[in-house]
Design a protein around this motif. Sequence first.
Motif, PDB file in Angstrom:
ATOM      1  N   TRP A  67     -33.679  46.389  17.001  1.00 39.59           N
ATOM      2  CA  TRP A  67     -33.888  46.856  18.372  1.00 39.59           C
ATOM      3  C   TRP A  67     -34.710  45.798  19.113  1.00 39.59           C
ATOM      4  O   TRP A  67     -35.711  45.298  18.587  1.00 39.59           O
ATOM      5  CB  TRP A  67     -34.647  48.179  18.402  1.00 39.59           C
ATOM      6  CG  TRP A  67     -33.848  49.367  17.951  1.00 39.59           C
ATOM      7  CD1 TRP A  67     -33.802  49.909  16.716  1.00 39.59           C
ATOM      8  CD2 TRP A  67     -32.965  50.144  18.755  1.00 39.59           C
ATOM      9  NE1 TRP A  67     -32.954  50.989  16.692  1.00 39.59           N
ATOM     10  CE2 TRP A  67     -32.427  51.161  17.934  1.00 39.59           C
ATOM     11  CE3 TRP A  67     -32.575  50.106  20.100  1.00 39.59           C
ATOM     12  CZ2 TRP A  67     -31.527  52.119  18.399  1.00 39.59           C
ATOM     13  CZ3 TRP A  67     -31.676  51.048  20.572  1.00 39.59           C
ATOM     14  CH2 TRP A  67     -31.163  52.040  19.726  1.00 39.59           C
TER      15      TRP A  67
ATOM     16  N   GLY B 271     -25.510  45.819  21.759  1.00 44.64           N
ATOM     17  CA  GLY B 271     -25.121  46.958  22.571  1.00 44.64           C
ATOM     18  C   GLY B 271     -25.388  46.690  24.033  1.00 44.64           C
ATOM     19  O   GLY B 271     -25.966  45.668  24.409  1.00 44.64           O
TER      20      GLY B 271
ATOM     21  N   GLN C 168     -23.203  50.637  20.654  1.00 44.41           N
ATOM     22  CA  GLN C 168     -23.455  51.548  21.763  1.00 44.41           C
ATOM     23  C   GLN C 168     -24.795  52.230  21.551  1.00 44.41           C
ATOM     24  O   GLN C 168     -24.980  52.958  20.572  1.00 44.41           O
ATOM     25  CB  GLN C 168     -22.332  52.581  21.866  1.00 44.41           C
ATOM     26  CG  GLN C 168     -22.459  53.508  23.054  1.00 44.41           C
ATOM     27  CD  GLN C 168     -21.218  54.362  23.235  1.00 44.41           C
ATOM     28  OE1 GLN C 168     -20.126  53.987  22.831  1.00 44.41           O
ATOM     29  NE2 GLN C 168     -21.386  55.523  23.817  1.00 44.41           N
ATOM     30  N   ALA C 169     -25.737  51.983  22.450  1.00 41.78           N
ATOM     31  CA  ALA C 169     -27.052  52.591  22.391  1.00 41.78           C
ATOM     32  C   ALA C 169     -27.125  53.749  23.371  1.00 41.78           C
ATOM     33  O   ALA C 169     -26.512  53.728  24.432  1.00 41.78           O
ATOM     34  CB  ALA C 169     -28.122  51.564  22.720  1.00 41.78           C
TER      35      ALA C 169
ATOM     36  N   CYS D 186     -28.075  54.325  18.012  1.00 40.00           N
ATOM     37  CA  CYS D 186     -27.147  53.203  18.174  1.00 40.00           C
ATOM     38  C   CYS D 186     -26.066  53.304  17.117  1.00 40.00           C
ATOM     39  O   CYS D 186     -26.367  53.494  15.932  1.00 40.00           O
ATOM     40  CB  CYS D 186     -27.885  51.882  18.066  1.00 40.00           C
ATOM     41  SG  CYS D 186     -26.813  50.430  18.101  1.00 40.00           S
TER      42      CYS D 186
ATOM     43  N   TYR E 164     -32.133  47.396  23.623  1.00 39.06           N
ATOM     44  CA  TYR E 164     -30.850  46.967  23.081  1.00 39.06           C
ATOM     45  C   TYR E 164     -30.859  47.088  21.561  1.00 39.06           C
ATOM     46  O   TYR E 164     -31.840  46.736  20.916  1.00 39.06           O
ATOM     47  CB  TYR E 164     -30.580  45.509  23.436  1.00 39.06           C
ATOM     48  CG  TYR E 164     -30.504  45.214  24.906  1.00 39.06           C
ATOM     49  CD1 TYR E 164     -31.646  44.879  25.634  1.00 39.06           C
ATOM     50  CD2 TYR E 164     -29.288  45.261  25.577  1.00 39.06           C
ATOM     51  CE1 TYR E 164     -31.593  44.609  26.981  1.00 39.06           C
ATOM     52  CE2 TYR E 164     -29.214  44.987  26.941  1.00 39.06           C
ATOM     53  CZ  TYR E 164     -30.369  44.666  27.635  1.00 39.06           C
ATOM     54  OH  TYR E 164     -30.289  44.405  28.971  1.00 39.06           O
ATOM     55  N   CYS E 165     -29.755  47.565  21.019  1.00 43.00           N
ATOM     56  CA  CYS E 165     -29.602  47.493  19.570  1.00 43.00           C
ATOM     57  C   CYS E 165     -28.728  46.289  19.237  1.00 43.00           C
ATOM     58  O   CYS E 165     -27.913  45.848  20.063  1.00 43.00           O
ATOM     59  CB  CYS E 165     -29.012  48.766  18.998  1.00 43.00           C
ATOM     60  SG  CYS E 165     -27.361  49.177  19.578  1.00 43.00           S
TER      61      CYS E 165
END
Length: 126
Positions: free
Chosen positions: A35, A117, A4-5, A21, A93-94
């Motif tokens: 990332w 994420g 979850q970022a 994140c 996005y992570c």
Amino acid sequence: VQLQASGGGLVQAGESLRLSCGAPGRTLLSNTMGWFRQAPGKEREFVAAVAHSGGEYYADSVQGRFTVSRDNSKNTVYLQMNNVKPEDTAVYYCAGSPRIYTKRNSYYQSSSYASWGQGTQVTVSS
């Protein structure tokens, strides 16, 4: 593992932003955390990664402006974005991988990461 970022938003060029994140419900981060970002009409690209040992890897476009870090006690990885530019606008996005890589190139490839994420939008106005 679902990551979850958070932390995205609208900022002006030259300002700073910090993305976070984590993996809700999990007690450990993956060994390798990265990332990536994707701008409209463009492919997803590598931004930064941090190894379990703390080793850091950066794309040339963000080197010197962004800093990736991890706090294993909080199960969280961060991306500190300083002096942001309009070209940094993207969904960030992570990603995580249970593997420990020895080859530098492995950190740069999205295929090296198994968990992703949902993304957080970063918009930089000029």
